[in-house]
Design a protein around this motif. Structure first.
Motif, PDB file in Angstrom:
ATOM      1  N   THR A   1     -99.674 106.818  60.286  1.00  0.00           N
ATOM      2  CA  THR A   1     -98.945 107.764  58.960  1.00  0.00           C
ATOM      3  C   THR A   1     -98.079 106.861  58.488  1.00  0.00           C
ATOM      4  O   THR A   1     -97.355 105.987  59.148  1.00  0.00           O
ATOM      5  CB  THR A   1     -98.388 108.941  59.886  1.00  0.00           C
ATOM      6  N   LEU A   2     -98.146 106.955  57.267  1.00  0.00           N
ATOM      7  CA  LEU A   2     -97.115 106.381  56.453  1.00  0.00           C
ATOM      8  C   LEU A   2     -96.478 107.130  55.599  1.00  0.00           C
ATOM      9  O   LEU A   2     -96.876 107.760  54.554  1.00  0.00           O
ATOM     10  CB  LEU A   2     -97.692 104.944  55.334  1.00  0.00           C
ATOM     11  N   LEU A   3     -95.124 107.485  55.928  1.00  0.00           N
ATOM     12  CA  LEU A   3     -94.303 108.398  55.343  1.00  0.00           C
ATOM     13  C   LEU A   3     -93.130 107.816  54.648  1.00  0.00           C
ATOM     14  O   LEU A   3     -92.503 106.865  55.161  1.00  0.00           O
ATOM     15  CB  LEU A   3     -93.938 109.555  56.210  1.00  0.00           C
ATOM     16  N   GLY A   4     -92.574 108.455  53.594  1.00  0.00           N
ATOM     17  CA  GLY A   4     -91.325 108.001  53.049  1.00  0.00           C
ATOM     18  C   GLY A   4     -91.614 106.600  52.392  1.00  0.00           C
ATOM     19  O   GLY A   4     -92.515 106.350  51.869  1.00  0.00           O
ATOM     20  N   PRO A   5     -90.614 105.668  52.705  1.00  0.00           N
ATOM     21  CA  PRO A   5     -90.608 104.401  52.132  1.00  0.00           C
ATOM     22  C   PRO A   5     -91.920 103.573  52.397  1.00  0.00           C
ATOM     23  O   PRO A   5     -92.294 102.703  51.930  1.00  0.00           O
ATOM     24  CB  PRO A   5     -89.376 103.624  52.390  1.00  0.00           C
ATOM     25  N   GLU A   6     -92.449 104.023  53.684  1.00  0.00           N
ATOM     26  CA  GLU A   6     -93.603 103.404  54.216  1.00  0.00           C
ATOM     27  C   GLU A   6     -94.681 103.583  53.373  1.00  0.00           C
ATOM     28  O   GLU A   6     -95.629 102.898  53.434  1.00  0.00           O
ATOM     29  CB  GLU A   6     -93.601 103.739  55.609  1.00  0.00           C
ATOM     30  N   ALA A   7     -94.805 104.765  52.540  1.00  0.00           N
ATOM     31  CA  ALA A   7     -95.837 105.035  51.732  1.00  0.00           C
ATOM     32  C   ALA A   7     -95.814 104.266  50.509  1.00  0.00           C
ATOM     33  O   ALA A   7     -95.521 104.836  49.349  1.00  0.00           O
ATOM     34  CB  ALA A   7     -95.783 106.685  51.357  1.00  0.00           C
ATOM     35  N   SER A   8     -96.186 103.086  50.714  1.00  0.00           N
ATOM     36  CA  SER A   8     -95.708 102.072  49.545  1.00  0.00           C
ATOM     37  C   SER A   8     -97.068 101.152  49.068  1.00  0.00           C
ATOM     38  O   SER A   8     -98.159 101.299  49.779  1.00  0.00           O
ATOM     39  CB  SER A   8     -94.883 101.129  49.763  1.00  0.00           C
ATOM     40  N   GLU A   9     -96.804 100.703  47.819  1.00  0.00           N
ATOM     41  CA  GLU A   9     -98.266 100.155  47.403  1.00  0.00           C
ATOM     42  C   GLU A   9     -98.258  98.849  48.123  1.00  0.00           C
ATOM     43  O   GLU A   9     -99.318  98.156  48.555  1.00  0.00           O
ATOM     44  CB  GLU A   9     -98.041  99.628  45.978  1.00  0.00           C
ATOM     45  N   GLN A  10     -96.996  98.080  48.585  1.00  0.00           N
ATOM     46  CA  GLN A  10     -97.101  97.061  49.346  1.00  0.00           C
ATOM     47  C   GLN A  10     -97.731  96.985  50.728  1.00  0.00           C
ATOM     48  O   GLN A  10     -98.539  96.363  51.135  1.00  0.00           O
ATOM     49  CB  GLN A  10     -95.580  96.508  49.641  1.00  0.00           C
ATOM     50  N   ARG A  11     -97.487  98.093  51.463  1.00  0.00           N
ATOM     51  CA  ARG A  11     -98.391  98.443  52.639  1.00  0.00           C
ATOM     52  C   ARG A  11     -99.642  98.708  52.472  1.00  0.00           C
ATOM     53  O   ARG A  11    -100.512  98.085  53.194  1.00  0.00           O
ATOM     54  CB  ARG A  11     -97.640  99.648  53.424  1.00  0.00           C
ATOM     55  N   LEU A  12    -100.272  99.307  51.495  1.00  0.00           N
ATOM     56  CA  LEU A  12    -101.585  99.506  51.000  1.00  0.00           C
ATOM     57  C   LEU A  12    -102.097  98.245  50.958  1.00  0.00           C
ATOM     58  O   LEU A  12    -103.448  97.734  51.102  1.00  0.00           O
ATOM     59  CB  LEU A  12    -101.644 100.610  50.351  1.00  0.00           C
ATOM     60  N   PHE A  13    -101.573  97.602  50.097  1.00  0.00           N
ATOM     61  CA  PHE A  13    -102.132  96.034  49.570  1.00  0.00           C
ATOM     62  C   PHE A  13    -102.091  95.035  50.836  1.00  0.00           C
ATOM     63  O   PHE A  13    -103.011  94.503  50.792  1.00  0.00           O
ATOM     64  CB  PHE A  13    -101.181  95.423  48.442  1.00  0.00           C
ATOM     65  N   ASP A  14    -101.235  95.113  51.576  1.00  0.00           N
ATOM     66  CA  ASP A  14    -101.285  94.362  52.901  1.00  0.00           C
ATOM     67  C   ASP A  14    -102.615  94.797  53.656  1.00  0.00           C
ATOM     68  O   ASP A  14    -103.237  93.829  54.192  1.00  0.00           O
ATOM     69  CB  ASP A  14    -100.176  94.327  53.475  1.00  0.00           C
ATOM     70  N   LEU A  15    -102.725  96.167  53.761  1.00  0.00           N
ATOM     71  CA  LEU A  15    -104.003  96.434  54.502  1.00  0.00           C
ATOM     72  C   LEU A  15    -105.401  96.115  54.037  1.00  0.00           C
ATOM     73  O   LEU A  15    -106.196  95.953  54.463  1.00  0.00           O
ATOM     74  CB  LEU A  15    -103.620  97.921  54.951  1.00  0.00           C
ATOM     75  N   ALA A  16    -105.308  96.312  52.441  1.00  0.00           N
ATOM     76  CA  ALA A  16    -106.412  95.896  52.016  1.00  0.00           C
ATOM     77  C   ALA A  16    -106.945  94.290  52.005  1.00  0.00           C
ATOM     78  O   ALA A  16    -107.803  93.924  52.029  1.00  0.00           O
ATOM     79  CB  ALA A  16    -106.337  96.374  50.145  1.00  0.00           C
ATOM     80  N   GLU A  17    -105.683  93.408  51.825  1.00  0.00           N
ATOM     81  CA  GLU A  17    -105.859  92.094  51.754  1.00  0.00           C
ATOM     82  C   GLU A  17    -106.376  91.655  53.092  1.00  0.00           C
ATOM     83  O   GLU A  17    -107.222  90.766  53.239  1.00  0.00           O
ATOM     84  CB  GLU A  17    -104.473  91.516  51.259  1.00  0.00           C
ATOM     85  N   SER A  18    -105.777  92.357  54.317  1.00  0.00           N
ATOM     86  CA  SER A  18    -106.240  92.002  55.475  1.00  0.00           C
ATOM     87  C   SER A  18    -107.447  92.219  55.961  1.00  0.00           C
ATOM     88  O   SER A  18    -107.843  91.849  57.086  1.00  0.00           O
ATOM     89  CB  SER A  18    -105.182  92.086  56.603  1.00  0.00           C
ATOM     90  N   GLY A  19    -108.000  93.298  55.241  1.00  0.00           N
ATOM     91  CA  GLY A  19    -109.496  93.807  55.731  1.00  0.00           C
ATOM     92  C   GLY A  19    -108.990  95.136  56.528  1.00  0.00           C
ATOM     93  O   GLY A  19    -110.210  95.860  57.095  1.00  0.00           O
TER      94      GLY A  19
END
Length: 525
Positions: free
Chosen positions: A328-346
């Motif tokens: 779960t990503l809630l509040g500030p964790e629900a960010s474009e940066q977190r999703l971009f990192d997950l996408a970039e790492s596969g």
């Protein structure tokens, strides 16, 4: 819509990923510099703009050259319609593809047809207009649009509609005109795959009422697809994949858009009674078109004016209770940066389910600009990112970024926001927007909304849907007890339950179809 994949070797995949990242980085830098130049123009900004434009042009040229080489090496028949026999191989005796075709004879005459595709025999075509007076059909098409508008308005109304009598009468007329003539070819069918078009685009057929006052969703499970070819391609992709033993899920919700939102979250965490009051607050008014347009073009005031969606936190936590392995990503964790990192790492490819609960900004003119709004608190300084040669994050996850950067192997992506299923209308493709972007990124099905999503109804519907999907329930539902349901069946039961839901005061607040029928499943059912 892509209907095939090229099998690149490891070196080619690495080059493709690198080019994608370079394009995205330069595009984000250019957007940030253009915004900065509008605020205050100086010599340094002008130089950076010119340099970034040059770098972006070079990256675009490299991308184009790479794909020309790949196209020559791995030719595929993308964009071509599959033959009928291949489509029929995806259908069982209990499944039918249905749709409509509208041909404009002249400005005052429209010829309309319905069609049914079963697993064998030719396509059944049914003429829907009166051949001796086709001008009547124009009025019927306008009536369908009026019903769609009525459902959209009711969903955004500040008070819940007290009566369903009028809308029931109108949707019964739609059933009589658009569905009743097809029923003779649906004997034995339990699941309908709908290819929406023309006046039926944007109207969930499960809300239609037949002559016996029974909703079509009580007769059939229903899913949607942009075309028979896309349905076939998604079915074939799913057939090649083994279902995971344990579902893994990424659940994202309640992103803060301002510092005030963040303060409210911190206060709620300290005062549980305050949390309950916020979560069940009245729904926010729908976003105005001018706000959406301004926000999509980076207007900071428009983005800051977006209302927080605190009920999505409750929604995500309830869904997580049905999926023990959820991230779960809630509040500030629900960010474009977190999703971009997950996408970039596969890492995104490891999630079987992705649930995104936030505002959607839909651009029906340039659908690639349509975006999900994520946390806008604590965004990295754009100038520092440009100097470091890094990606500039603005808190918006666009359809273009999803197609280019996300590589999914998800069975389901849920976009639990308002109007996430809309976009530019395209003949034979439905709405081109966020849903198409996720399908192109590798999702096999998308759960999206056709109009404004009322927060309480959405939270209840999503909780019930995921309980059905995962088997996280103990009562009896559709003859099952603690048994996971297919996606379309799980949604059907959840909709019927919400429609008949009785609150603590003995009322049925969600009888109106604007509350229970707006979420539809697109893709492999």
């Amino acid at each position: 819509m892509v209907t095939g994949h090229r099998s690149l070797n490891q070196a080619e995949s690495t080059v493709q990923d690198s080019l994608r990242q370079t394009l995205s980085r330069h595009e984000s830098q250019l957007a940030a510099l253009q915004e900065a130049s509008q605020a205050s123009s100086n010599e340094r900004t002008a130089e950076d703009l010119e340099t970034t434009r040059t770098r972006l042009s070079a990256a675009e040229a490299a991308w184009s050259t790479f794909h020309e080489e790949i196209a020559r090496k791995y030719p595929v028949s993308e964009g071509q319609a599959f033959p009928l026999e291949r489509v029929q191989e995806t259908l069982t005796d209990q499944t039918a593809l249905i749709g409509w075709l509208h041909v404009e004879i002249n400005p005052k005459e429209v010829s309309s047809w319905g069609y049914v595709i079963r697993n064998e025999d030719p396509v059944e075509w049914v003429r829907l207009d009166n051949q001796s007076g086709r001008t009547e059909m124009s009025a019927d098409i306008e009536k369908a649009r009026e019903v769609h508008d009525a459902l959209t308005i009711a969903s955004a109304w500040p008070c819940r509609p007290a009566s369903v009598a009028r809308i029931t009468g109108e949707i019964r007329k739609l059933w009589r005109r658009w569905m009743a003539p097809l029923t003779q070819h649906l004997v034995g069918v339990e699941h309908l795959v709908v290819i929406p078009s023309g006046p039926m685009l944007g109207i969930p057929i499960e809300a239609l009422v037949d002559s016996d006052s029974v909703h079509l969703g009580d007769h059939f499970t229903v899913s949607y697809t942009p075309s028979a070819t896309i349905h076939t391609w998604l079915w074939e992709q799913s057939a090649q994949r083994r279902a995971p033993m344990v579902r893994s899920a990424l659940l994202v919700g309640d992103p803060p858009f301002t510092d005030d939102h963040l303060v409210a979250m911190e206060r709620e965490a300290e005062d549980q009674s305050f949390v309950e009051g916020v979560l069940f607050a009245s729904a926010e008014p729908p976003l105005q078109t001018t706000v959406v347009r301004s926000a999509l073009f980076g207007n900071q005031e428009a983005l800051a004016s977006l209302p927080r969606l605190p009920r999505t936190r409750d929604e995500v936590e309830r869904v997580a209770s049905a999926i023990p392995a959820a991230t779960t990503l809630l509040g500030p964790e629900a960010s474009e940066q977190r999703l971009f990192d997950l996408a970039e790492s596969g890492a995104l490819r490891g999630f079987d389910i992705i649930h995104l609960a936030t505002h959607a900004l839909v651009d029906d003119a340039l659908p690639e600009r349509s975006a999900l709004v994520l946390s806008r608190v604590g965004l990295p300084d754009p100038h520092e990112a440009i100097v470091a040669g890094a990606r500039v994050h603005d808190g918006l996850l666009t359809a273009k970024e999803i197609v280019r950067e996300w590589d999914l192997d998800a069975d389901l992506v849920t976009l639990s926001g308002c109007q996430t299923g809309l976009g530019r209308k395209a003949a034979g493709e439905g709405h081109i927007g966020l849903a198409h972007a996720f399908l192109q990124a590798g999702a096999r099905s998308i759960l999206v909304s056709l109009w404004k999503a009322e927060e309480e109804a959405t939270s209840l519907l999503m909780t019930r849907f995921y309980e059905n999907l995962t088997g996280a329930y103990r009562d009896e539902r559709d003859g099952r007890r603690g048994e996971s349901m297919p996606k379309a069946a799980a949604l059907r039961e959840a909709k019927r339950w919400l429609r008949t839901y009785i609150d603590d005061e003995g009322h049925q607040p969600f009888q109106h179809p604007s509350y229970w029928s707006g979420f539809v499943l697109i893709g492999e059912p």
